[in-house]
Design a protein around this motif. Structure first.
Motif, short mmCIF file in Angstrom:
data_model
loop_
_atom_site.label_atom_id
_atom_site.label_comp_id
_atom_site.label_asym_id
_atom_site.label_seq_id
_atom_site.Cartn_x
_atom_site.Cartn_y
_atom_site.Cartn_z
N GLU A 1 -0.32 -7.34 5.27
CA GLU A 1 1.06 -7.48 4.83
C GLU A 1 1.29 -6.89 3.44
OE1 GLU A 1 3.80 -8.93 6.17
OE2 GLU A 1 2.98 -9.63 8.07
N ILE A 2 0.31 -7.06 2.55
CA ILE A 2 0.53 -6.72 1.15
C ILE A 2 -0.80 -6.39 0.50
CG2 ILE A 2 0.31 -9.08 0.28
CD1 ILE A 2 2.77 -8.50 -1.48
N GLU A 3 -0.78 -5.50 -0.48
CA GLU A 3 -2.01 -5.07 -1.13
C GLU A 3 -2.43 -6.01 -2.25
OE1 GLU A 3 -2.89 -0.74 -1.93
OE2 GLU A 3 -2.54 -1.42 -3.99
N ASP A 4 -1.46 -6.55 -3.00
CA ASP A 4 -1.78 -7.45 -4.11
C ASP A 4 -0.55 -8.27 -4.44
OD1 ASP A 4 -3.30 -8.64 -6.11
OD2 ASP A 4 -2.69 -7.18 -7.63
N ALA A 5 -0.77 -9.44 -5.00
CA ALA A 5 0.32 -10.28 -5.50
C ALA A 5 -0.20 -11.07 -6.69
CB ALA A 5 0.84 -11.22 -4.42
N ARG A 6 0.68 -11.31 -7.65
CA ARG A 6 0.29 -12.01 -8.87
C ARG A 6 1.46 -12.86 -9.39
NH1 ARG A 6 -2.39 -7.26 -12.71
NH2 ARG A 6 -3.51 -6.15 -11.06
N TRP A 7 1.09 -13.97 -10.04
CA TRP A 7 2.07 -14.70 -10.83
C TRP A 7 2.16 -14.02 -12.20
CZ3 TRP A 7 5.29 -17.82 -8.58
CH2 TRP A 7 4.91 -18.53 -7.43
N PRO B 1 0.84 -1.20 0.00
CA PRO B 1 0.00 0.00 0.00
C PRO B 1 0.87 1.25 0.00
CG PRO B 1 -0.72 -1.57 1.68
CD PRO B 1 0.59 -2.06 1.17
N GLY B 2 0.45 2.26 -0.73
CA GLY B 2 1.18 3.51 -0.76
C GLY B 2 2.19 3.61 -1.89
N TRP B 3 2.44 2.49 -2.58
CA TRP B 3 3.34 2.57 -3.73
C TRP B 3 2.66 3.31 -4.88
CZ3 TRP B 3 6.09 -2.81 -4.61
CH2 TRP B 3 7.00 -3.03 -3.56
N PRO B 4 3.43 3.87 -5.80
CA PRO B 4 2.82 4.51 -6.98
C PRO B 4 1.92 3.54 -7.72
CG PRO B 4 5.15 5.04 -6.85
CD PRO B 4 4.90 4.01 -5.79
N ASP B 5 0.88 4.07 -8.35
CA ASP B 5 -0.08 3.22 -9.05
C ASP B 5 0.62 2.30 -10.05
OD1 ASP B 5 -2.10 4.45 -7.70
OD2 ASP B 5 -2.69 5.80 -9.33
N GLY B 6 0.27 1.01 -9.98
CA GLY B 6 0.78 0.05 -10.95
C GLY B 6 2.14 -0.52 -10.63
N MET B 7 2.81 -0.04 -9.59
CA MET B 7 4.16 -0.51 -9.29
C MET B 7 4.11 -1.85 -8.56
SD MET B 7 7.22 1.32 -7.12
CE MET B 7 8.74 0.44 -6.76
N TYR B 8 4.83 -2.84 -9.11
CA TYR B 8 4.96 -4.16 -8.51
C TYR B 8 6.45 -4.49 -8.41
CZ TYR B 8 0.00 -5.40 -8.80
OH TYR B 8 -1.36 -5.46 -8.63
N SER B 9 6.78 -5.34 -7.44
CA SER B 9 8.18 -5.72 -7.26
C SER B 9 8.24 -7.11 -6.65
CB SER B 9 8.90 -4.70 -6.36
OG SER B 9 10.28 -4.97 -6.29
N LEU B 10 9.45 -7.60 -6.39
CA LEU B 10 9.62 -8.86 -5.70
C LEU B 10 9.21 -8.71 -4.24
CD1 LEU B 10 13.12 -9.96 -7.07
CD2 LEU B 10 10.85 -10.58 -7.94
N LEU B 11 8.78 -9.79 -3.63
CA LEU B 11 8.44 -9.77 -2.21
C LEU B 11 9.71 -9.62 -1.38
CD1 LEU B 11 5.87 -12.71 -1.99
CD2 LEU B 11 5.45 -10.31 -2.60
N ALA B 12 9.58 -8.96 -0.24
CA ALA B 12 10.74 -8.71 0.63
C ALA B 12 10.27 -8.58 2.06
CB ALA B 12 11.49 -7.46 0.19
N GLY B 13 11.19 -8.81 3.00
CA GLY B 13 10.86 -8.64 4.41
C GLY B 13 12.09 -8.75 5.28
N PHE B 14 11.99 -8.21 6.49
CA PHE B 14 13.12 -8.21 7.42
C PHE B 14 13.33 -9.59 8.02
CE2 PHE B 14 11.85 -3.73 7.43
CZ PHE B 14 13.08 -3.11 7.25
N ILE B 15 14.60 -9.94 8.22
CA ILE B 15 14.94 -11.17 8.93
C ILE B 15 14.74 -10.95 10.42
CG2 ILE B 15 16.81 -12.80 9.44
CD1 ILE B 15 18.02 -12.16 6.75
N GLU B 16 14.12 -11.90 11.08
CA GLU B 16 13.85 -11.78 12.50
C GLU B 16 15.00 -12.36 13.32
OE1 GLU B 16 10.08 -13.66 13.12
OE2 GLU B 16 8.96 -11.92 12.40
N PRO B 17 15.11 -11.95 14.60
CA PRO B 17 16.16 -12.53 15.47
C PRO B 17 16.06 -14.05 15.52
CG PRO B 17 15.18 -10.61 16.51
CD PRO B 17 14.35 -10.90 15.29
N GLY B 18 17.22 -14.71 15.44
CA GLY B 18 17.26 -16.16 15.53
C GLY B 18 16.83 -16.88 14.27
N GLU B 19 16.74 -16.18 13.15
CA GLU B 19 16.21 -16.75 11.92
C GLU B 19 17.29 -16.81 10.86
OE1 GLU B 19 11.92 -16.23 9.80
OE2 GLU B 19 13.11 -14.40 9.96
N THR B 20 17.32 -17.90 10.10
CA THR B 20 18.23 -18.00 8.97
C THR B 20 17.65 -17.25 7.77
OG1 THR B 20 17.24 -20.01 8.07
CG2 THR B 20 18.99 -20.28 9.73
N VAL B 21 18.51 -17.00 6.79
CA VAL B 21 18.04 -16.36 5.55
C VAL B 21 16.98 -17.23 4.89
CG1 VAL B 21 18.75 -15.72 3.21
CG2 VAL B 21 20.18 -15.07 5.15
#
Length: 322
Positions: free
Chosen positions: A277-283, A205-225
């Protein structure tokens, strides 16, 4: 991935000369050396010069602009036999110039100082990063990230007293309790998730209209990549992920992330969005991604050029991920 370090902000080869950060005499000598380059940063925007291909602009030690600096210069390292220092000059007020978008997701405004030629201006690094040579891009990213950290960590996290910069800007010390504080980098996984001939793209949410990208997120404590990749993809889209492999990384100083690019294979194709978490996702098929890169897709705009998402998608299209 053989081309990993060709990502924007990577592969600049800056000599950071960390051993000099505690050498007060040598730092002072370098600051007075006529070959030393002083890079002004105004509200997180480096000064650049030129048209088309840009370079970082250094200013003379006696510049009136430097009177606006907030703290001591930060030693960035050495490049081509010259020492580079960054200075925060955010105290300068660009009277009569547009500052309404400074700090926005996309800041196309540029500010000029009356002391310098018109081709010298402060520009948002995200807007000009692909027009800088690798060494200049690394210098600018380092300066922006360090100054952002100083701006957000003026007070000791242990006792609350005001801390002081040390080690040429690479540390802050607390005079009250003696604690040492160091610049932080937040690890973020960014995932090229594939299913057959398609890749998973999403938008926040809040991205410019039509902008899509790869999914991303922060690594949490104690977590592997690998675990972070699987968790983030599942949390945002409900897609289960199997094999995960590392591809490339990118410093992303907006304000302090390290993007860890990975390839992941989907075990399922059904998407169940978490709207928090996310506004939209597509294959998106390979053919559609090609249309996005060519600017011909009817609905979707691609990831920002220079970002690791754009880098990974372009190499996926060209079958150059190995």
């Amino acid at each position: 991935m053989r081309l990993a370090e060709t990502v924007t902000f990577g592969g600049g080869g800056l000599d950071r000369s960390a051993a000099l950060r505690a050498d007060a005499a040598e730092l002072e000598r370098m600051l007075h050396d006529p070959t030393t380059r002083l890079l002004p940063i105004w509200r997180s925007k480096p000064m650049v010069r030129g048209d088309g291909v840009l370079s970082l602009a250094s200013v003379p030690r006696g510049s009136n602009l430097l009177a606006s600096r907030k703290e001591a210069p930060i030693f960035l390292g050495r490049s081509e036999e010259s020492a580079w220092f960054a200075l925060d000059v955010s105290g300068w007020e660009p009277d009569g110039q547009d500052v309404s978008t400074v700090g926005a997701f996309a800041d196309h405004s540029e500010q000029t100082h009356p002391e310098f030629p018109e081709d010298h201006r402060f520009a948002d690094l995200k807007m000009v990063m692909t027009r800088l040579a690798p060494r200049d891009a690394e210098l600018a990213a380092t300066a922006r990230g360090l100054l952002a950290w100083h701006g957000a960590h003026r007070f000791c996290a242990r006792c609350g007293a005001e801390s002081l910069p040390a080690q040429a800007g690479w540390q802050r010390n607390c005079p009250a309790c003696g604690a040492f504080h160091f610049p932080r980098t937040d690890p973020v996984v960014i995932m090229l998730v594939t299913c057959g001939n398609s890749v998973l793209l999403g938008r926040s949410p809040g991205w410019p209209d039509g902008m899509y990208s790869l999914l991303a997120g922060f690594i949490e404590p104690g977590e592997t990549v690998e675990a972070a990749v699987r968790r983030e993809v599942f949390e945002e889209t409900g897609v289960a992920v199997g094999d995960v492999t590392y591809l490339a990384s990118q410093p992303w100083p907006f304000p302090a992330s390290l993007m860890i690019g990975c390839k992941a294979s989907a075990l399922s194709a059904e998407i169940r969005l978490d709207p928090e978490e996310i506004e939209d996702a597509r294959w998106i098929s390979r053919e559609e991604v090609l249309a996005i890169f060519a600017g011909r897709h009817p609905e979707i705009r691609g990831a920002r050029e220079g970002a690791i998402a754009h880098f990974l998608l372009s190499h996926w299209l060209a079958d150059r991920l190995d």
